[in-house]
Scaffold this motif. Structure first.
Motif, PDB file in Angstrom:
ATOM      1  N   THR A  30       1.347  -1.521   0.221  1.00  0.00           N
ATOM      2  CA  THR A  30       0.182  -0.038   0.155  1.00  0.00           C
ATOM      3  C   THR A  30       1.288   1.127   0.406  1.00  0.00           C
ATOM      4  O   THR A  30       0.714   2.121  -0.427  1.00  0.00           O
ATOM      5  CB  THR A  30      -0.569  -0.107   1.322  1.00  0.00           C
ATOM      6  OG1 THR A  30      -1.886  -0.929   1.040  1.00  0.00           O
ATOM      7  CG2 THR A  30      -2.161   1.443   1.093  1.00  0.00           C
ATOM      8  N   LEU A  57      -7.167   5.986  -4.299  1.00  0.00           N
ATOM      9  CA  LEU A  57      -7.212   4.750  -3.597  1.00  0.00           C
ATOM     10  C   LEU A  57      -8.293   4.115  -3.087  1.00  0.00           C
ATOM     11  O   LEU A  57      -8.909   2.609  -3.360  1.00  0.00           O
ATOM     12  CB  LEU A  57      -5.850   4.848  -1.886  1.00  0.00           C
ATOM     13  CG  LEU A  57      -4.787   4.826  -2.065  1.00  0.00           C
ATOM     14  CD1 LEU A  57      -4.240   5.412  -0.319  1.00  0.00           C
ATOM     15  CD2 LEU A  57      -3.825   4.387  -2.668  1.00  0.00           C
ATOM     16  N   HIS A  61      -9.053   1.586  -5.604  1.00  0.00           N
ATOM     17  CA  HIS A  61      -8.093   0.046  -5.597  1.00  0.00           C
ATOM     18  C   HIS A  61      -9.126  -0.264  -4.565  1.00  0.00           C
ATOM     19  O   HIS A  61      -8.573  -1.046  -3.255  1.00  0.00           O
ATOM     20  CB  HIS A  61      -6.619   0.784  -5.565  1.00  0.00           C
ATOM     21  CG  HIS A  61      -5.834   1.793  -6.593  1.00  0.00           C
ATOM     22  ND1 HIS A  61      -5.219   0.992  -6.850  1.00  0.00           N
ATOM     23  CD2 HIS A  61      -5.864   2.598  -6.661  1.00  0.00           C
ATOM     24  CE1 HIS A  61      -4.735   1.180  -7.871  1.00  0.00           C
ATOM     25  NE2 HIS A  61      -5.062   2.551  -8.044  1.00  0.00           N
TER      26      HIS A  61
END
Length: 291
Positions: A30, A57, A61
């Protein structure tokens, strides 16, 4: 003792208190993703701040990371140059003078004057302050404050001192509509040098200025040529204002009514017959009912 036997003197050196494991720490993958998104956004010329990276993010993701955490990792990787948000208080410089007349400061503010025609006149009020006592040394009103005006008022204030600079600048052109056509009425009274005809026995000198006569905060009837009929018509208002007979160099006016704020409310032109009705009306308007 076991550490001393194994390491010798090095056992006494301070050691890191960082825990060996941190279950809540971000996964290395990450962190690498945060760094990669930062570089990609920067290369594209887009915003690459922590808030934007957190949005990418979450939406691209499916990972939630707080902007504060993102900022901390970007700083750790040398991608952010830390800068303090505020200067430390120790760097502040206080520009307050310790002694009166050590420092003067000038400032101006906008103000709109409402007149009887229903239109607003845009003006600017220029104020000179003593930086220690916060005393207003000089206050004037202008259509527009310019650099030459500030310089002229400063020079005049230095030459004449506080209280005497009032009204000596020819550029003062703000005029209030108070119901009289005389050119002085509605304007700030010029600060005239006066020689008192009937000086107070307690006054050491018989020479004064019109600005000094207004320091009591009372209205003023100024008789400049010793016209008894003017003083007689205003006798009933003795308790409402001051009546002063004096001589001056002005030749365009015989008498003036000056409000406590320095504005001329009535004027008697030189040699003109007294209109007692107009005088009484002006006294009643600005000084109230007779005492």
């Amino acid at each position: 003792m076991a550490r001393y036997r194994a390491e010798g003197e090095a056992a006494f050196e301070p050691r890191s208190r960082r825990p060996k494991t941190s279950p809540t720490a971000l996964a290395p993958d990450t962190v690498d993703l945060i760094v990669r998104i930062r570089k990609e956004l920067t290369e594209q010329g887009l915003d690459a701040g922590p808030e934007t990276i957190a949005w990418h993010l979450q939406h691209h993701h499916h990972t939630r990371v707080s902007p504060a955490t993102i900022s901390r990792h970007l700083t750790a990787h040398g991608l952010v140059v830390p800068a303090p948000r505020k200067r430390p208080r120790s760097s502040y410089i206080r520009f307050q003078a310790e002694l009166p007349n050590e420092t003067w400061q000038a400032d101006f503010t906008h103000h709109r004057l409402a007149d009887k025609a229903g239109t607003d006149t845009d003006t600017e009020i220029l104020t000179w302050l003593d930086d220690c006592s916060r005393y207003a040394l000089h206050v004037t009103c202008w259509e527009r404050v310019t650099g030459p005006i500030v310089l002229d008022t400063f020079r005049l204030l230095r030459r004449t001192g506080p209280g005497h600079a009032h009204g000596q600048l020819p550029q003062v052109n703000v005029r209030y509509d108070v119901g009289d056509d005389h050119r002085l009425v509605g304007t700030l009274c010029p600060d005239m040098k006066l020689t008192l005809e009937r000086p107070d026995p307690d006054v050491v000198t018989a020479v004064t200025r019109s600005a000094d006569l207004l320091r009591e905060g009372r209205g003023l009837l100024l008789d400049l040529v010793d016209r008894a009929e003017v003083r007689d018509a205003a006798a009933a208002w003795t308790g409402r204002g001051n009546t002063v007979t004096a001589r001056t160099d002005r030749v365009d006016v015989d008498a003036l009514i000056i409000r406590p704020d320095g504005c001329v409310a009535w004027a008697l032109p030189t040699g003109q017959d007294l209109d007692a009705t107009a005088l009484v009306r002006a006294l009643g308007t600005w000084f109230g009912q007779p005492a």
